[in-house]
Design a protein around this motif. Structure first.
Motif, PDB file in Angstrom:
ATOM      1  N   PRO A  69      48.888  85.851  35.083  1.00 24.95           N
ATOM      2  CA  PRO A  69      50.086  86.233  34.095  1.00 24.95           C
ATOM      3  C   PRO A  69      50.124  88.057  34.090  1.00 24.95           C
ATOM      4  O   PRO A  69      50.955  88.369  33.318  1.00 24.95           O
ATOM      5  CB  PRO A  69      50.173  85.674  32.998  1.00 24.95           C
ATOM      6  CG  PRO A  69      48.930  85.137  32.880  1.00 24.95           C
ATOM      7  CD  PRO A  69      48.217  85.086  34.173  1.00 24.95           C
ATOM      8  N   ASN A  70      48.995  88.739  34.113  1.00 23.51           N
ATOM      9  CA  ASN A  70      48.468  90.020  33.576  1.00 23.51           C
ATOM     10  C   ASN A  70      48.563  91.095  34.573  1.00 23.51           C
ATOM     11  O   ASN A  70      48.197  90.688  35.730  1.00 23.51           O
ATOM     12  CB  ASN A  70      47.558  90.042  32.829  1.00 23.51           C
ATOM     13  CG  ASN A  70      47.588  88.996  31.591  1.00 23.51           C
ATOM     14  OD1 ASN A  70      48.766  88.854  30.783  1.00 23.51           O
ATOM     15  ND2 ASN A  70      46.611  88.091  31.396  1.00 23.51           N
ATOM     16  N   ASP A  71      48.809  92.349  34.562  1.00 21.41           N
ATOM     17  CA  ASP A  71      48.245  93.307  35.393  1.00 21.41           C
ATOM     18  C   ASP A  71      47.069  93.839  34.953  1.00 21.41           C
ATOM     19  O   ASP A  71      46.832  94.455  33.722  1.00 21.41           O
ATOM     20  CB  ASP A  71      49.513  94.225  35.133  1.00 21.41           C
ATOM     21  CG  ASP A  71      49.097  95.750  36.191  1.00 21.41           C
ATOM     22  OD1 ASP A  71      48.283  95.470  37.261  1.00 21.41           O
ATOM     23  OD2 ASP A  71      49.486  96.726  35.744  1.00 21.41           O
ATOM     24  N   VAL A  72      46.010  93.438  35.662  1.00 25.19           N
ATOM     25  CA  VAL A  72      44.523  93.989  35.059  1.00 25.19           C
ATOM     26  C   VAL A  72      44.007  94.851  36.030  1.00 25.19           C
ATOM     27  O   VAL A  72      44.063  94.900  37.234  1.00 25.19           O
ATOM     28  CB  VAL A  72      43.677  92.619  35.254  1.00 25.19           C
ATOM     29  CG1 VAL A  72      42.266  93.144  34.840  1.00 25.19           C
ATOM     30  CG2 VAL A  72      44.235  91.590  34.450  1.00 25.19           C
ATOM     31  N   SER A 116      35.749 100.701  32.981  1.00 22.84           N
ATOM     32  CA  SER A 116      36.781 100.572  32.023  1.00 22.84           C
ATOM     33  C   SER A 116      38.073  99.402  32.431  1.00 22.84           C
ATOM     34  O   SER A 116      38.316  99.409  33.762  1.00 22.84           O
ATOM     35  CB  SER A 116      37.450 101.751  31.796  1.00 22.84           C
ATOM     36  OG  SER A 116      36.672 102.766  31.230  1.00 22.84           O
ATOM     37  N   VAL A 117      38.515  98.846  31.597  1.00 23.52           N
ATOM     38  CA  VAL A 117      39.644  97.874  31.866  1.00 23.52           C
ATOM     39  C   VAL A 117      41.015  98.195  31.325  1.00 23.52           C
ATOM     40  O   VAL A 117      40.747  98.169  29.981  1.00 23.52           O
ATOM     41  CB  VAL A 117      39.006  96.479  31.560  1.00 23.52           C
ATOM     42  CG1 VAL A 117      39.989  95.480  31.863  1.00 23.52           C
ATOM     43  CG2 VAL A 117      37.696  96.231  32.192  1.00 23.52           C
ATOM     44  N   ALA A 118      41.879  97.904  31.978  1.00 20.68           N
ATOM     45  CA  ALA A 118      43.299  98.254  31.473  1.00 20.68           C
ATOM     46  C   ALA A 118      44.160  96.925  31.689  1.00 20.68           C
ATOM     47  O   ALA A 118      44.111  96.312  32.825  1.00 20.68           O
ATOM     48  CB  ALA A 118      44.095  99.426  31.836  1.00 20.68           C
ATOM     49  N   VAL A 139      46.058  96.535  26.309  1.00 21.46           N
ATOM     50  CA  VAL A 139      44.691  96.918  25.814  1.00 21.46           C
ATOM     51  C   VAL A 139      43.801  97.493  27.035  1.00 21.46           C
ATOM     52  O   VAL A 139      44.037  97.337  28.057  1.00 21.46           O
ATOM     53  CB  VAL A 139      44.173  95.399  25.438  1.00 21.46           C
ATOM     54  CG1 VAL A 139      43.916  94.681  26.808  1.00 21.46           C
ATOM     55  CG2 VAL A 139      42.843  95.679  24.680  1.00 21.46           C
ATOM     56  N   HIS A 140      43.015  98.366  26.316  1.00 23.91           N
ATOM     57  CA  HIS A 140      41.902  99.032  27.121  1.00 23.91           C
ATOM     58  C   HIS A 140      40.496  98.882  26.544  1.00 23.91           C
ATOM     59  O   HIS A 140      40.515  98.883  25.517  1.00 23.91           O
ATOM     60  CB  HIS A 140      42.386 100.674  27.173  1.00 23.91           C
ATOM     61  CG  HIS A 140      43.515 100.675  27.721  1.00 23.91           C
ATOM     62  ND1 HIS A 140      44.088 101.295  29.087  1.00 23.91           N
ATOM     63  CD2 HIS A 140      44.821 100.939  27.218  1.00 23.91           C
ATOM     64  CE1 HIS A 140      45.152 101.360  29.446  1.00 23.91           C
ATOM     65  NE2 HIS A 140      45.864 101.277  28.150  1.00 23.91           N
ATOM     66  N   TYR A 141      39.690  98.601  27.393  1.00 32.08           N
ATOM     67  CA  TYR A 141      38.274  98.368  26.924  1.00 32.08           C
ATOM     68  C   TYR A 141      37.374  98.989  27.709  1.00 32.08           C
ATOM     69  O   TYR A 141      37.617  98.937  29.184  1.00 32.08           O
ATOM     70  CB  TYR A 141      38.034  96.921  25.969  1.00 32.08           C
ATOM     71  CG  TYR A 141      38.144  95.902  27.389  1.00 32.08           C
ATOM     72  CD1 TYR A 141      37.231  95.489  28.129  1.00 32.08           C
ATOM     73  CD2 TYR A 141      39.360  95.422  27.447  1.00 32.08           C
ATOM     74  CE1 TYR A 141      37.267  94.561  28.963  1.00 32.08           C
ATOM     75  CE2 TYR A 141      39.470  94.000  28.258  1.00 32.08           C
ATOM     76  CZ  TYR A 141      38.512  93.855  29.240  1.00 32.08           C
ATOM     77  OH  TYR A 141      38.670  92.560  29.808  1.00 32.08           O
ATOM     78  N   ARG A 165      37.539  91.030  20.620  1.00 34.52           N
ATOM     79  CA  ARG A 165      38.327  91.171  19.385  1.00 34.52           C
ATOM     80  C   ARG A 165      39.572  92.264  19.859  1.00 34.52           C
ATOM     81  O   ARG A 165      40.869  91.932  19.302  1.00 34.52           O
ATOM     82  CB  ARG A 165      37.555  91.453  18.284  1.00 34.52           C
ATOM     83  CG  ARG A 165      36.623  90.677  17.573  1.00 34.52           C
ATOM     84  CD  ARG A 165      35.820  91.206  16.726  1.00 34.52           C
ATOM     85  NE  ARG A 165      34.972  92.369  17.352  1.00 34.52           N
ATOM     86  CZ  ARG A 165      34.112  93.235  16.750  1.00 34.52           C
ATOM     87  NH1 ARG A 165      33.966  93.015  15.381  1.00 34.52           N
ATOM     88  NH2 ARG A 165      33.205  94.103  17.424  1.00 34.52           N
ATOM     89  N   ARG A 166      39.227  92.876  20.920  1.00 35.80           N
ATOM     90  CA  ARG A 166      40.396  94.163  21.096  1.00 35.80           C
ATOM     91  C   ARG A 166      41.512  93.446  21.883  1.00 35.80           C
ATOM     92  O   ARG A 166      42.662  93.668  21.690  1.00 35.80           O
ATOM     93  CB  ARG A 166      39.765  95.105  22.157  1.00 35.80           C
ATOM     94  CG  ARG A 166      38.684  96.021  21.437  1.00 35.80           C
ATOM     95  CD  ARG A 166      38.080  97.022  21.826  1.00 35.80           C
ATOM     96  NE  ARG A 166      39.477  97.911  22.125  1.00 35.80           N
ATOM     97  CZ  ARG A 166      39.505  99.437  22.334  1.00 35.80           C
ATOM     98  NH1 ARG A 166      38.268 100.109  22.225  1.00 35.80           N
ATOM     99  NH2 ARG A 166      40.522 100.129  22.488  1.00 35.80           N
TER     100      ARG A 166
END
Length: 135
Positions: free
Chosen positions: A68-71, A90-92, A101-103, A127-128
């Motif tokens: 369901p997401n754009d990763v 890095s993941v967006a 979210v970015h981490y 948590r992010r």
């Protein structure tokens, strides 16, 4: 970024499949009995932190967290050793409701003799993501 190390090749192929939204290509990267710790320590999908094991668990993970997401992954370093490769990235993620979210994370991929992924141990701050979802 590229590498010829078998674990790095498998890791990059899996990350590329996620970015392309290609479920079948992603699943093909994994051994039938692979264990996914994403993230290490547990999550709502893995409350005990024991990892998601086997094809059915991987399929469920894909349907709930990737489909369901754009990763997107931006790989900044690969450190291969033995039958593993630690991938720094890095993941967006963009969620259907518009939240983003970015981490940064470290993703340790292990491959078996068939060069498919036998385990992943992903180190990143859950948590992010939960905060971005309002949880």
């Amino acid at each position: 970024m590229s590498s010829t190390h078998p674990a790095a090749v498998a890791a990059l192929a899996a990350m590329e499949a996620v970015g392309a939204g290609d479920r079948d290509a992603w699943l093909a990267c994994y051994a039938p009995d692979a264990v996914l710790h994403d993230p290490v320590g547990g999550s709502p999908l893995d409350p005990g932190g024991t990892g998601l094991a086997g094809r059915e668990a991987l399929e469920r993970f894909w349907e709930l967290t990737v489909a369901p997401n754009d990763v997107r992954f931006d790989v900044t370093a690969i450190h291969p050793a033995g039958d593993e490769a630690a991938v720094v990235a890095s993941v967006a993620i963009r969620f259907p409701g518009g939240a983003e979210v970015h981490y940064d994370g470290v993703f340790v991929y292990r491959v078996g003799g068939d060069r498919r992924i036998s385990s992943v141990r992903a180190y990143w701050d859950l948590r992010r993501v939960l905060s971005a979802l309002g949880l």
